[in-house]
Design an enzyme around this catalytic site. Sequence first.
Site, PDB file in Angstrom:
ATOM      1  N   ASP A   5      98.112 -27.009 -23.075  1.00 48.26           N
ATOM      2  CA  ASP A   5      97.218 -26.087 -23.771  1.00 48.26           C
ATOM      3  C   ASP A   5      96.240 -26.854 -24.662  1.00 48.26           C
ATOM      4  OD1 ASP A   5      99.017 -26.888 -25.693  1.00 48.26           O
ATOM      5  OD2 ASP A   5      99.661 -24.870 -26.258  1.00 48.26           O
ATOM      6  N   SER A   6      96.383 -28.173 -24.678  1.00 47.12           N
ATOM      7  CA  SER A   6      95.389 -29.036 -25.326  1.00 47.12           C
ATOM      8  C   SER A   6      94.018 -28.856 -24.692  1.00 47.12           C
ATOM      9  CB  SER A   6      95.818 -30.503 -25.236  1.00 47.12           C
ATOM     10  OG  SER A   6      96.195 -30.853 -23.910  1.00 47.12           O
ATOM     11  N   ASP A  15     101.899 -25.727 -19.745  1.00 49.14           N
ATOM     12  CA  ASP A  15     102.267 -25.187 -21.053  1.00 49.14           C
ATOM     13  C   ASP A  15     102.240 -23.667 -21.044  1.00 49.14           C
ATOM     14  OD1 ASP A  15     102.906 -27.274 -22.774  1.00 49.14           O
ATOM     15  OD2 ASP A  15     100.822 -27.666 -23.308  1.00 49.14           O
ATOM     16  N   LYS A  62     106.367 -25.663 -19.898  1.00 48.32           N
ATOM     17  CA  LYS A  62     106.741 -26.351 -21.138  1.00 48.32           C
ATOM     18  C   LYS A  62     106.626 -25.391 -22.312  1.00 48.32           C
ATOM     19  CE  LYS A  62     104.145 -29.651 -23.118  1.00 48.32           C
ATOM     20  NZ  LYS A  62     103.959 -29.127 -24.509  1.00 48.32           N
ATOM     21  N   GLU A  81     106.964 -35.647 -29.633  1.00 47.82           N
ATOM     22  CA  GLU A  81     105.621 -35.976 -30.122  1.00 47.82           C
ATOM     23  C   GLU A  81     105.633 -36.356 -31.599  1.00 47.82           C
ATOM     24  OE1 GLU A  81     101.063 -34.173 -30.315  1.00 47.82           O
ATOM     25  OE2 GLU A  81     102.616 -33.100 -29.205  1.00 47.82           O
TER      26      GLU A  81
END
Length: 278
Positions: free
Chosen positions: A43-44, A82, A112, A181
Amino acid sequence: MKTKTDFLKMKEQGEPITMLTAYDYPSAKLAEEAEVDMILVGDSLGMVVLGYDSTVPVTVEDMIHHTKAVRRGAKETFIVTDMPFMSYHVSLQETMMNARRIVQESGAHALKVEGAGEVISTIQYLTNAGIPVVAHLGLTPQSVGVLGGYKVQGKDAESAKKLIEDAKKCEEAGAIALVLECVPMQLAELISEQLTIPTIGIGAGQKVDGQVLVYHDLISYGVNRVPKFVKQYTSVQEEIVRGISQYVTEVKTRQFPEEKHSFTMKEEDRLALYGGKQ
């Protein structure tokens, strides 16, 4: 195409797993040609492709749209997509509806989800329904407001212990892999040693089972600044700007197009347009 079983075997044999984000057909095609083990449609994309300030505005429809393009570009690579903000924090029934849509309509091989807590039951619910799930702990971008910004997580003993416990719960719930992360490398190593599923790090040091980076960060494409944990392997941005600038200059000075870029017609046909009067 590698599968969950292959990734488990890679962890057992100490072979690092490579993961890279991709958001469209060309980036996915290039990632597959480079033999990346796993592609993440993150979703970045909200920030690096759509220009949002965060990942929060990204929708289920966005993820389906971009994953379909990635699937067309990388037919032989395992694709993780995502679940976007609030698409899995509703009722389990609505979560399943969103998950089903993404998998069925986009062709993603796994989904994810970020965080622990109530998300643990979501991982178990989706897993029991036959949908492979990748967990994500540490800095979870969808929760930056709660976390107080983009900060390293698990730096003190108490929060580190919580991350270890959450990682174990994710595995017990059925997660096939875990993204870590922005956590201290010592903590990432401890978690990796205590799990049987692969850990994929981004800003988590070298002692994890694999690494993931954002496509645009890795090649310096459309980004002005990158996090500390990013290594830029090339810079296509400079070449792209140079090429576009040259195009603008040549159009303004009538250097482009040249005759070799143009099409012609026979002289008699040109004259026939005006009845032979020209």
